[in-house]
Design an enzyme around this catalytic site. Structure first.
Site, mmCIF file in Angstrom:
data_model
loop_
_atom_site.group_PDB
_atom_site.id
_atom_site.type_symbol
_atom_site.label_atom_id
_atom_site.label_comp_id
_atom_site.label_asym_id
_atom_site.label_seq_id
_atom_site.Cartn_x
_atom_site.Cartn_y
_atom_site.Cartn_z
ATOM 1 N N ALA A 176 0.821 -1.216 0.000
ATOM 2 C CA ALA A 176 0.000 0.000 0.000
ATOM 3 C C ALA A 176 0.852 1.262 0.000
ATOM 4 O O ALA A 176 0.509 2.258 -0.643
ATOM 5 C CB ALA A 176 -0.939 -0.010 1.204
ATOM 6 N N LYS A 214 3.891 1.683 -1.249
ATOM 7 C CA LYS A 214 4.495 1.852 -2.568
ATOM 8 C C LYS A 214 3.452 2.341 -3.573
ATOM 9 O O LYS A 214 3.723 3.223 -4.393
ATOM 10 C CB LYS A 214 5.112 0.533 -3.029
ATOM 11 C CG LYS A 214 5.918 0.628 -4.305
ATOM 12 C CD LYS A 214 6.585 -0.698 -4.640
ATOM 13 C CE LYS A 214 7.704 -1.016 -3.685
ATOM 14 N NZ LYS A 214 8.473 -2.224 -4.106
ATOM 15 N N ASP A 234 10.880 -2.421 -8.591
ATOM 16 C CA ASP A 234 11.688 -3.283 -7.729
ATOM 17 C C ASP A 234 12.757 -2.393 -7.136
ATOM 18 O O ASP A 234 13.498 -1.719 -7.868
ATOM 19 C CB ASP A 234 12.315 -4.452 -8.487
ATOM 20 C CG ASP A 234 12.723 -5.554 -7.519
ATOM 21 O OD1 ASP A 234 11.835 -6.097 -6.836
ATOM 22 O OD2 ASP A 234 13.909 -5.856 -7.419
ATOM 23 N N PHE A 274 7.939 4.143 4.979
ATOM 24 C CA PHE A 274 7.688 2.709 5.107
ATOM 25 C C PHE A 274 8.994 1.978 4.815
ATOM 26 O O PHE A 274 9.983 2.574 4.390
ATOM 27 C CB PHE A 274 6.571 2.236 4.160
ATOM 28 C CG PHE A 274 6.877 2.406 2.689
ATOM 29 C CD1 PHE A 274 7.422 1.366 1.958
ATOM 30 C CD2 PHE A 274 6.603 3.601 2.053
ATOM 31 C CE1 PHE A 274 7.707 1.519 0.609
ATOM 32 C CE2 PHE A 274 6.884 3.768 0.693
ATOM 33 C CZ PHE A 274 7.434 2.717 -0.021
ATOM 34 N N GLY A 275 9.003 0.688 5.076
ATOM 35 C CA GLY A 275 10.217 -0.080 4.825
ATOM 36 C C GLY A 275 11.372 0.407 5.693
ATOM 37 O O GLY A 275 11.236 0.597 6.900
ATOM 38 N N TYR A 276 12.513 0.635 5.058
ATOM 39 C CA TYR A 276 13.729 1.041 5.762
ATOM 40 C C TYR A 276 13.846 2.565 5.901
ATOM 41 O O TYR A 276 14.880 3.069 6.337
ATOM 42 C CB TYR A 276 14.957 0.519 5.026
ATOM 43 C CG TYR A 276 15.098 -0.984 4.987
ATOM 44 C CD1 TYR A 276 15.981 -1.663 5.830
ATOM 45 C CD2 TYR A 276 14.367 -1.755 4.080
ATOM 46 C CE1 TYR A 276 16.136 -3.036 5.778
ATOM 47 C CE2 TYR A 276 14.503 -3.137 4.023
ATOM 48 C CZ TYR A 276 15.393 -3.773 4.879
ATOM 49 O OH TYR A 276 15.526 -5.135 4.828
ATOM 50 N N HIS A 317 14.800 7.722 -4.610
ATOM 51 C CA HIS A 317 15.237 6.856 -5.701
ATOM 52 C C HIS A 317 14.117 6.625 -6.698
ATOM 53 O O HIS A 317 14.336 6.553 -7.897
ATOM 54 C CB HIS A 317 15.734 5.526 -5.141
ATOM 55 C CG HIS A 317 14.803 4.877 -4.166
ATOM 56 N ND1 HIS A 317 14.319 5.524 -3.042
ATOM 57 C CD2 HIS A 317 14.254 3.630 -4.124
ATOM 58 C CE1 HIS A 317 13.528 4.710 -2.375
ATOM 59 N NE2 HIS A 317 13.461 3.567 -3.009
ATOM 60 N N ARG A 318 12.883 6.530 -6.174
ATOM 61 C CA ARG A 318 11.732 6.333 -7.041
ATOM 62 C C ARG A 318 11.482 7.579 -7.874
ATOM 63 O O ARG A 318 11.136 7.503 -9.058
ATOM 64 C CB ARG A 318 10.518 5.969 -6.177
ATOM 65 C CG ARG A 318 9.361 5.355 -6.955
ATOM 66 C CD ARG A 318 8.408 4.625 -6.021
ATOM 67 N NE ARG A 318 9.006 3.397 -5.520
ATOM 68 C CZ ARG A 318 9.286 3.163 -4.230
ATOM 69 N NH1 ARG A 318 9.012 4.063 -3.325
ATOM 70 N NH2 ARG A 318 9.830 2.021 -3.874
#
Length: 222
Positions: free
Chosen positions: A16, A18, A74, A179-181, A207-208
């Site tokens: 969600a 991402k 990815d 979210f994530g790291y 990065h995205r």
């Protein structure tokens, strides 16, 4: 190669956070985003050994199953002192479980795993220094987030765009917005983690965002 226009695009993710980021980045271009999860599409096995391979696996699977153009992301954290790990195994380091009544990944555990491995590297530096009588090497906490965006069309065409965000790791985790790291990643030029940045600030330097800038230049330029 086809180009994206206004219309529906499958975002090949069940994450969600991402999905929300990608929707925000595509909003100015009139793209209607629908997630693979919302369409009930299965998650393909990510058997690739690079970000490009795994992004294409996900995008092609979603495009074939839905017969709609699909975009897959990815991405992962690459830590210099760990030889680029966790890299393509970034999500795998956050083992799946059930949290607050629902399925998910334990990202706090994953962040702790990175920090634990860095502590192991630092301990090895200290051991070598003690044996040699020299000062221990300074631990390199530099890292980068990598992102590969892959677009696949039902006819088999595809396009790939790569981006990066460089920074350093901090501990303990700080912030609740990412979210994530994100809570342990401090981008270069800032003292705040990604999880402490307003989403608009993060979108501008992530990065995205770097990968999306390349996608937009290729897909939506006149």
């Amino acid at each position: 190669m086809p180009r994206l226009g206004t219309g529906k695009l499958v975002i090949a993710t069940h994450n969600a956070g991402k999905l929300k980021e990608i929707q925000a980045l595509l909003a100015p271009y009139g793209i209607e985003c629908v997630s693979a999860g919302a369409l009930g599409l299965p998650e393909p096995a990510e058997t690739g050994t690079t970000f490009v391979e795994n992004a294409l696996i996900k995008a092609r699977a979603a495009a074939e199953a839905s017969q709609i153009p699909a975009l897959a992301d990815d991405s992962g954290l690459c830590v210099d002192a760990l030889g680029g790990a966790p890299g393509v195994y970034t999500a795998d380091w956050a083992e799946a479980g059930r949290f607050e009544g629902g399925p998910g990944r334990d990202w706090y555990m994953a962040m702790g795993k990175v920090e634990g491995k860095l502590a192991g590297v630092a301990a090895e530096f200290a051991r070598v220094a003690a044996e040699s009588g020299e000062s221990p090497r300074e631990l390199d906490r530099s890292c980068h987030f990598a992102c590969v965006l892959a677009i696949a069309w039902p006819d088999g065409s595809h396009a790939v765009y790569e981006g990066r965000a460089h920074g350093t790791l901090t501990w303990p985790p700080r912030g609740t917005l990412g979210f994530g790291y994100d809570p342990v990643f401090v981008p270069l030029g800032d003292t705040r983690t990604f999880a402490e940045l307003d989403p608009a600030e993060k979108h501008a330097i992530s990065h995205r965002a770097d990968a999306f800038a390349k996608l937009v230049a290729d897909q939506f330029s006149a």
